[in-house]
Each structure stands twice: as structure tokens, then as C-alpha cells.
Design an enzyme around this catalytic site. Structure first.
Site, short mmCIF file in Angstrom:
data_model
loop_
_atom_site.label_atom_id
_atom_site.label_comp_id
_atom_site.label_asym_id
_atom_site.label_seq_id
_atom_site.Cartn_x
_atom_site.Cartn_y
_atom_site.Cartn_z
CB CYS A 86 -1.01 -0.05 1.14
SG CYS A 86 -2.40 1.07 0.86
CB ILE A 146 -6.95 0.47 3.95
CG1 ILE A 146 -7.43 -0.87 4.53
CG2 ILE A 146 -7.33 1.63 4.85
CD1 ILE A 146 -6.68 -1.32 5.76
NE ARG A 147 -7.06 6.44 4.45
CZ ARG A 147 -7.53 5.73 5.49
NH1 ARG A 147 -8.80 5.41 5.56
NH2 ARG A 147 -6.73 5.37 6.46
CG HIS A 187 -3.04 -3.18 3.96
ND1 HIS A 187 -1.98 -2.50 4.52
CD2 HIS A 187 -3.78 -2.25 3.33
CE1 HIS A 187 -2.07 -1.22 4.24
NE2 HIS A 187 -3.17 -1.04 3.51
CD GLU A 189 -0.04 -5.37 5.81
OE1 GLU A 189 0.07 -6.02 4.76
OE2 GLU A 189 -0.32 -4.16 5.84
N1 LIG Z 1 -3.28 1.84 3.68
C1 LIG Z 1 -2.37 2.60 3.15
O1 LIG Z 1 -1.17 2.33 3.21
C2 LIG Z 1 -2.88 3.84 2.52
C3 LIG Z 1 -1.87 4.60 1.71
C4 LIG Z 1 -2.16 6.08 1.78
N2 LIG Z 1 -3.33 6.42 1.05
C5 LIG Z 1 -0.94 6.85 1.27
O2 LIG Z 1 -1.06 7.70 0.48
O3 LIG Z 1 0.15 6.57 1.70
#
Ligand SMILES: NC(=O)CC[C@H](N)C(=O)O
Length: 208
Positions: A86, A146-147, A187, A189
Site C-alpha cells: 500500500c 484501505i485508501r 494489506h 499482513e
Molecule cells: N493503507 C495505506 O497504506 C494507505 C496509503 C495512503 N493512502 C498513502 O497515500 O500513503
């Protein structure tokens, strides 16, 4: 470089911000000796490194504060196996779209990554994805986004390991490998499935 045996390599988790503990546990379950990395001397002692999920702008800033950025870039250029999850995928990208003002990446992966690509309204979701080289012949991985970023474009030497299977983002690249670098937009993990980490541990062992 440390002198660990090829059976149980020492893999660091960059511990400046993000879900460090989860990666440490997944690496241990995947067959590595996991250590946290906050100083240049700790970075120098690992056979591989995980860049955790978290906030890439914060990690970018802290890499400079902790004087790790230049050493880490040098080790990546030198072939250190690195797995970015991520925010870690963002940090490994050579090119970044929708980064924060002044945000820089470490680079190494010949990809263009779009940060927060799935849109602000889609904070997180889960999908079961097959991953080349990871799930071959087995069940798909439980991919929690997640985002998350996605890979907008990948260079010719980048192997695409996984894509979103359904919904408006179907077909988007979310897992890649290039040489010793591995990255996922999701993720593994946090799911208790250690197959991606096991795959990375094997990549580190190949390098020994
Ligand atoms: N779950 C995440 O690692 C999100 C990454 C986050 N949106 C970023 O810009 O770093």
C-alpha cells in the site's frame, strides 16, 4: 549485509510509521527473522526489507528526518529485496500521480502509481484475488484495500501478479514484481494469510 543462513533470512520492517507489528508477525510466520528498522545501522544489517502500509507522505518525511532515505535508495539500487504494501507500493514507484505537494518516492519499480486511486468515497474493501506465483493452484488471497493506490502503468520489465477482478476498478493492476522488488496495493499482513510474505521470504532467499 548480514551473514544469516539462507534458510532463515533477517528481514527488516521499516518502523517509522504504519502497520509495523502486523508485518513483523507475518514475516515470522512466513519463515523469516523479522526486525524493526529505524536507523542506518539497522538497515545495513538486513537481507530484505518491508515498507509497511500507512501514510506515504509521513513515511517520506520521516525517511529524511531519520536519515535513512539515501541509504535505502542506495540499497534498492544495489538489489536489496524490498516488499512494499500500500503506502510501501507508493514509495517504491518511479512515478507518482496524485501525490501530496512535495511528496517524493524512493523509486525502483518502473511503474506509475496513482495514490488514493479508488476514490475518497471508497475507503476500504475486500476482494479475493488470484496472484501469479503466490496462489498458483491454491485459493485466492483475501486482499484488503484501505485508501489504496493502483498501478496505472507498468514498464516492460514489470511482472503483473494481480488485478482487481470486479467492480468499477476491474482490471486495475494491484500486485507487481520487478527483480527483487515486490509490491501490493492491499494489506496481506492484516488477514492472517502469510502466503505473500512467504513468497517475499523466498525472494530474499533466492538473493542470498
Ligand atoms: N493503507 C495505506 O497504506 C494507505 C496509503 C495512503 N493512502 C498513502 O497515500 O500513503
Amino acid at each position: 549485509m548480514s551473514s544469516t543462513t539462507s534458510t532463515r533470512p533477517t528481514i527488516g520492517v521499516l518502523a517509522l510509521q504504519g502497520d509495523v507489528r502486523e508485518h513483523v508477525a507475518a514475516l515470522e510466520a512466513g519463515g523469516a527473522r523479522a526486525v524493526t528498522v529505524r536507523r542506518p545501522s539497522e538497515l545495513a544489517a538486513v537481507d530484505g526489507l518491508v515498507l509497511p502500509g500507512g501514510e506515504s507522505t509521513t513515511i517520506d518525511r520521516l525517511l529524511r528526518v531519520f536519515e535513512l532515505r539515501d541509504d535505502l535508495r542506495a540499497r534498492i539500487a544495489d538489489g536489496l529485496p524490498v516488499y512494499g504494501s500500500c503506502a510501501g507500493m507508493i514509495l517504491l514507484a518511479d512515478r507518482l500521480l496524485d501525490g501530496a505537494q512535495g511528496q517524493e518516492t524512493l523509486g525502483g519499480l518502473d511503474v506509475t502509481v496513482r495514490r488514493n486511486a479508488f476514490g475518497r468515497q471508497v475507503d476500504s474493501w475486500e476482494e479475493h484475488l488470484p496472484l501469479t506465483g503466490v496462489t498458483d493452484g491454491g485459493s485466492p488471497v483475501d486482499a484488503v484495500f484501505i485508501r489504496a493506490p493502483w498501478v496505472e502503468e507498468a514498464g516492460p520489465d514489470v511482472q503483473v501478479l494481480g488485478r482487481v477482478g470486479s467492480g468499477p476498478a476491474a482490471g486495475r493492476i494491484v500486485a507487481v514484481r520487478q527483480g527483487a522488488l515486490l509490491a501490493t496495493a492491499f494489506h496481506p499482513e492484516i488477514t492472517g494469510d502469510d502466503r505473500v510474505h512467504r513468497h517475499f521470504v523466498a525472494m530474499v532467499q533466492e538473493r542470498d
